[in-house]
Enzyme design. Structure first.
Site, PDB file in Angstrom:
ATOM      1  N   GLY A 228       0.836  -1.203   0.000  1.00  0.00           N
ATOM      2  CA  GLY A 228       0.000   0.000   0.000  1.00  0.00           C
ATOM      3  C   GLY A 228       0.866   1.245   0.000  1.00  0.00           C
ATOM      4  O   GLY A 228       1.996   1.236  -0.499  1.00  0.00           O
ATOM      5  N   SER A 229       0.331   2.299   0.588  1.00  0.00           N
ATOM      6  CA  SER A 229       1.025   3.583   0.528  1.00  0.00           C
ATOM      7  C   SER A 229       2.189   3.638   1.519  1.00  0.00           C
ATOM      8  O   SER A 229       2.238   2.892   2.500  1.00  0.00           O
ATOM      9  CB  SER A 229       0.038   4.702   0.876  1.00  0.00           C
ATOM     10  N   GLY A 233       2.785   2.268   5.384  1.00  0.00           N
ATOM     11  CA  GLY A 233       4.002   1.537   5.759  1.00  0.00           C
ATOM     12  C   GLY A 233       4.727   2.173   6.938  1.00  0.00           C
ATOM     13  O   GLY A 233       5.338   1.483   7.753  1.00  0.00           O
ATOM     14  N   GLU A 250       5.788  -3.405   0.835  1.00  0.00           N
ATOM     15  CA  GLU A 250       5.833  -3.064  -0.588  1.00  0.00           C
ATOM     16  C   GLU A 250       4.975  -1.821  -0.729  1.00  0.00           C
ATOM     17  O   GLU A 250       3.750  -1.888  -0.792  1.00  0.00           O
ATOM     18  CB  GLU A 250       5.291  -4.247  -1.390  1.00  0.00           C
ATOM     19  N   CYS A 284       1.710  -0.075  -8.626  1.00  0.00           N
ATOM     20  CA  CYS A 284       2.823   0.524  -7.884  1.00  0.00           C
ATOM     21  C   CYS A 284       4.035   0.645  -8.792  1.00  0.00           C
ATOM     22  O   CYS A 284       4.933   1.435  -8.520  1.00  0.00           O
ATOM     23  CB  CYS A 284       3.116  -0.258  -6.608  1.00  0.00           C
TER      24      CYS A 284
HETATM   25  C1  UN1 Z   1       1.418  -3.716  -7.517  1.00  0.00           C
HETATM   26  O1  UN1 Z   1       1.090  -2.766  -8.227  1.00  0.00           O
HETATM   27  O2  UN1 Z   1       1.239  -3.701  -6.265  1.00  0.00           O
HETATM   28  O3  UN1 Z   1       4.907  -5.619 -11.955  1.00  0.00           O
HETATM   29  C2  UN1 Z   1       1.990  -4.979  -8.047  1.00  0.00           C
HETATM   30  C3  UN1 Z   1       3.694  -5.381 -12.031  1.00  0.00           C
HETATM   31  C4  UN1 Z   1       2.751  -6.433 -11.504  1.00  0.00           C
HETATM   32  C5  UN1 Z   1       2.597  -6.321 -10.030  1.00  0.00           C
HETATM   33  C6  UN1 Z   1       2.271  -4.955  -9.529  1.00  0.00           C
HETATM   34  N1  UN1 Z   1       3.262  -7.738 -11.840  1.00  0.00           N
HETATM   35  O4  UN1 Z   1       3.257  -4.367 -12.546  1.00  0.00           O
END
Ligand code: UN1
Length: 494
Positions: A228-229, A233, A250, A284
């Site tokens: 998440g954000s 975290g 993450e 992300c």
């Molecule tokens: C995410 O956005 O939390 O590499 C994961 C990627 C994807 C996973 C993204 N396989 O864009």
């Protein structure tokens, strides 16, 4: 929709509860689900601990069999679960299906892994001694996941945790509980075929921050994997660390692409558009910053403005749509505010207009923003399709710009120059957890370790040896001699 809910077995769960679930496609309520009573969390954690005591003694390849069956059930349910991801998270059909494929891939990976939880043997300094490392299950693993990959990120964690011998408690985003319930139903089919898994091996807790807080605070949960954000975290990481738990974080990214003078611009344009506007800029790993050499800047920007002009924006279920809605109107408001700020900081914005495509959905044109410098707004992650464009003259300058943000998830360079490519992935190059050459920053395969540095949180999930984060390492020294020599030459005769 009723057919879809029936096919996934969630029809009963998707009525009558207190949490209203709305589709980002048109804002309509698609279900109501019951939230977990925070008072029930203690029982859930106890059940996970009991399940752990059984599961840790099941041989790892047998644990892998459960994950193999999950992969089979996911294959059978791929079209339905993909459609539900589209309905609940707003991803275009192909990306909804891709998300389920990512789940299937990690299951396959984890099945193989279940026979490969290897330790080392190490030379002992003492005669008649042997040293080795053994990897043991760790205990219940909490998975706190985000709306943007509502099921794949859970599966990265769950597939590894399960083969590593750990029960799982999953707290999905409040915005995407239906895909979580559906995934649990699909897992239920695998569990039924498996036969003798302990009760409480994988549990779902739906609700708000108080649910997450219980998981974060409980010393009965040694691993907390949170996606998440960075703001989230900053709360979760220190709390888990304070009780000596293991956080796997993450968090935010602010991913860049460097486009060098020798770049294949046809490839670069395709990579940029997919990684900046795919999933409506809500990965992300989405591309957020373009650092382009002055010699190719005008041409590249011209081609991007043209490509952005032809993007089909609208209902993510419709054939040909490439950009679906943002998750909600608050998210669209944040994008509009970031664009205003970019203008105030000297930026020239192309696109970024609100689209009244489907009433009730938060649709917006992806934006390209030419910036005079890497200003404050560029250093922040706005979870939306905004691509800031900056120029550079020397590669050192480009790498310095790319690294000069607080986040460190993903990065890439487009170049046909071997020296530049190697410099980018060298120790003095990109400071990110992911650094690619001639492909975009998003859409990583599950075989590699996934995660990043700095404010991204430092965690690693998914492939490579990320499994070690879900196990405890034990060093064993075995003395098979009939003497008792001490290490370091110490003498202690009695
Ligand atoms: C995410 O956005 O939390 O590499 C994961 C990627 C994807 C996973 C993204 N396989 O864009």
């Amino acid at each position: 929709m009723t057919d879809l809910f029936n096919a996934l077995g969630i029809a009963d769960d998707a009525t009558g509860g207190s949490l209203s679930v709305r589709s980002p496609i048109d804002g309509a309520e698609i279900g109501r689900v019951r939230t977990t009573d925070p008072a029930a969390m203690e029982g859930m954690i106890l059940r996970a601990q009991e399940a752990f005591r059984v599961w840790r003694e099941v041989p790892a390849p047998r644990r892998g069999e459960l994950v193999r069956l999950l992969g089979e059930e996911l294959r059978a349910a791929k079209a339905d679960l993909g459609a539900l991801v589209t309905l609940e998270a707003g991803k275009i059909t192909s990306e909804g299906l891709g998300e389920v494929q990512e789940m299937i891939d990690i299951c396959d990976f984890a099945v193989g892994l279940s026979r490969q939880l290897y330790g080392l043997t190490i030379a002992s300094e003492r005669p008649g001694h042997r040293m080795m490392e053994t990897w043991h299950p760790m205990g219940p693993c909490a998975v706190i996941s985000a709306f943007n990959f509502p099921v794949a990120v859970w599966s990265w964690n769950a597939a590894l945790a399960l083969v590593c011998g750990n029960p799982v408690i999953w707290k999905p985003s409040e915005k995407t509980p239906l895909t979580a319930i559906a995934s649990m139903k699909i897992l239920g089919r695998a569990l039924a075929r498996f036969g003798d898994a302990p009760e409480g091996l994988v549990q779902l807790a739906i609700g708000g921050p108080e649910i997450g807080e219980t998981l974060v605070a409980s010393s009965a949960i040694p691993i907390v994997s949170a996606t998440g954000s960075t703001r989230m975290g900053r709360i979760v990481g220190p709390r888990v660390a304070a009780r000596f738990g293991r956080p796997i974080l993450e968090l935010g990214g602010n991913n860049a692409m460097i486009v060098a003078p020798s770049a294949d611009l046809d490839m670069a344009v395709r990579a940029i558009v997919f990684s900046a506007v795919g999933t409506a800029g809500q990965r992300c790993t989405s591309l957020r910053r373009l650092i382009v050499h002055h010699s190719v800047r005008d041409e590249l920007v011209g081609r991007l403005v043209k490509a952005y002009g032809s993007l089909r924006i609208g209902d993510p279920r419709a054939e040909g749509t490439l950009v679906g809605p943002l998750i909600d109107t608050a998210s669209r408001d944040r994008m509009v505010a970031a664009l205003d700020r970019a203008r105030a900081e000297g930026g020239t914005v192309h696109g970024g207009q609100v689209v009244e495509g489907v009433p009730g959905g938060a649709y917006i044109q992806p934006a390209l923003v030419e910036m005079p410098a890497q200003t404050g707004v560029v250093c922040e992650e706005t979870f939306a399709p905004i691509l800031y464009i900056m120029g550079y003259e020397t590669l050192d300058e480009a790498i310095a710009l790319q690294n000069a943000v607080p986040q460190g998830l993903s990065s890439c360079i487009f170049t046909l120059n071997l020296r530049e490519a190697e410099a980018f992935v060298s120790a003095a190059g990109s400071d990110c957890g992911i650094a690619n050459v001639n492909i975009g920053p998003s859409g990583a395969e599950i075989g590699g370790a996934f995660g990043g540095e700095k404010e991204t949180g430092g965690g690693r999930e998914s492939g490579s040896d990320a499994w070690r984060g879900y196990m405890r390492r034990q060093t064993n020294t075995i003395n098979w001699s009939s003497a008792l020599p001490l290490a370091q030459g110490v003498r202690f005769d009695i």
